[in-house]
Design an enzyme around this catalytic site. Structure first.
Site, PDB file in Angstrom:
ATOM      1  N   ASP A  23       0.788  -1.245   0.000  1.00  0.00           N
ATOM      2  CA  ASP A  23       0.000   0.000   0.000  1.00  0.00           C
ATOM      3  C   ASP A  23       0.818   1.293   0.000  1.00  0.00           C
ATOM      4  OD1 ASP A  23      -1.917  -1.955   0.191  1.00  0.00           O
ATOM      5  OD2 ASP A  23      -2.794  -1.246   2.057  1.00  0.00           O
ATOM      6  N   LYS A 128      -6.687  -4.855  -3.036  1.00  0.00           N
ATOM      7  CA  LYS A 128      -7.290  -5.580  -1.902  1.00  0.00           C
ATOM      8  C   LYS A 128      -8.337  -4.717  -1.209  1.00  0.00           C
ATOM      9  CE  LYS A 128      -3.490  -4.373   1.305  1.00  0.00           C
ATOM     10  NZ  LYS A 128      -4.284  -3.522   2.192  1.00  0.00           N
ATOM     11  N   CYS A 161      -2.067  -2.545   7.757  1.00  0.00           N
ATOM     12  CA  CYS A 161      -2.047  -3.459   6.606  1.00  0.00           C
ATOM     13  C   CYS A 161      -0.825  -4.371   6.564  1.00  0.00           C
ATOM     14  CB  CYS A 161      -2.193  -2.664   5.313  1.00  0.00           C
ATOM     15  SG  CYS A 161      -3.850  -1.941   5.178  1.00  0.00           S
TER      16      CYS A 161
HETATM   17  N1  TIU Z   1      -2.616   0.336   4.276  1.00  0.00           N
HETATM   18  C1  TIU Z   1      -3.066   0.547   5.515  1.00  0.00           C
HETATM   19  O1  TIU Z   1      -2.368   0.346   6.494  1.00  0.00           O
HETATM   20  N2  TIU Z   1      -4.358   1.056   5.636  1.00  0.00           N
HETATM   21  C2  TIU Z   1      -4.781   1.816   6.686  1.00  0.00           C
HETATM   22  O2  TIU Z   1      -5.934   2.201   6.751  1.00  0.00           O
HETATM   23  N3  TIU Z   1      -3.840   2.147   7.619  1.00  0.00           N
HETATM   24  C3  TIU Z   1      -3.986   2.997   8.673  1.00  0.00           C
HETATM   25  O3  TIU Z   1      -3.070   3.037   9.491  1.00  0.00           O
HETATM   26  N4  TIU Z   1      -5.047   3.769   8.762  1.00  0.00           N
END
Ligand code: TIU
Length: 223
Positions: A23, A128, A161
């Site tokens: 991400d 995802k 994530c």
């Molecule tokens: N990619 C990921 O970690 N999504 C989140 O929403 N992370 C947060 O820390 N908010």
């Protein structure tokens, strides 16, 4: 290859290993995206980009498989549970129009991987709907088809994530390593706690290491 790691050295064969980059999207790293909409200061996350770039280039040059993930929902939000969209009281919700397009919607500018870490042809890109990279994706099948048993993780955020994906990987039988200087959280103490908990109890979820020994192993001429 054998590299220094915690709680003990991590051994892997590049032909059976994948670099999984979680991400590294504009939505989390740049102002105006999902991360900021949740009330976070996104500046902290940008600092890991050079370290991630160095590992990505070395892994690519060595011929290793690369997987990129994006937290991304379909335009009609059919894959976004109401519980996820409605949770809390954010300035913008998933699907709303923000400064970089619709928040966490596939194809929108904010949903793209940052240019410094853009995928190239031949690399796997996984959209995802959840926090984990395995839930409702074809990741496990892709890794199995490629004969992958070991995963090296980078990306954001460490405790959301990245950690979720490492726990999913662990339950599916993969040996996983987290690169400590290639992951970040909006909350530094959450990153520290996550690193500690993943490798506790004899590596209950996996290993952690800095990128330096991995880079040295991937590029022997630099040793
Ligand atoms: N990619 C990921 O970690 N999504 C989140 O929403 N992370 C947060 O820390 N908010």
């Amino acid at each position: 290859m054998l590299i220094a790691a915690q709680p003990f050295p991590f051994e892997f064969d590049l032909a059976h290993s994948a670099l999984v980059i979680i991400d590294m999207q504009r939505d989390f790293i740049e102002p105006g995206g999902f991360g900021e909409s949740l009330g976070n200061n996104v500046a902290l996350l940008e600092a890991i980009v050079p370290a991630c770039q160095a590992v990505l280039h070395a892994w690519r040059d060595a011929g290793g498989l690369v997987v990129h993930t994006r937290e991304a929902h379909a335009a009609d939000l059919s894959d976004c549970p109401p519980a996820k969209r409605l949770r809390g009281n954010p300035a913008l919700r998933i699907g709303d129009v923000g400064p970089m397009g619709r928040i966490l919607v596939a194809g929108e500018p904010g949903n793209q991987i940052i240019p410094a870490l853009s995928p190239v042809a031949g690399e796997i890109v996984i959209d995802k709907p959840g926090k984990g990279a395995f839930y409702a994706t074809g990741l496990h099948e892709s890794l199995q088809q490629n004969g992958i048993s070991h995963l090296v993780f980078m990306g954001v955020t460490t405790e959301v994530c990245v950690q979720t994906s490492m726990r999913e990987a662990n339950d599916r039988g993969y040996d996983s390593l987290l690169l400590e200087d290639c992951t970040e959280s909006y909350f530094p103490h959450f990153k520290a706690a996550t690193v500690e908990m993943l490798r506790a109890q004899g590596g209950i979820i996996g290993w952690t290491a800095t990128s330096a020994p991995l880079l040295a192993a991937l590029t022997p001429s630099r040793r």
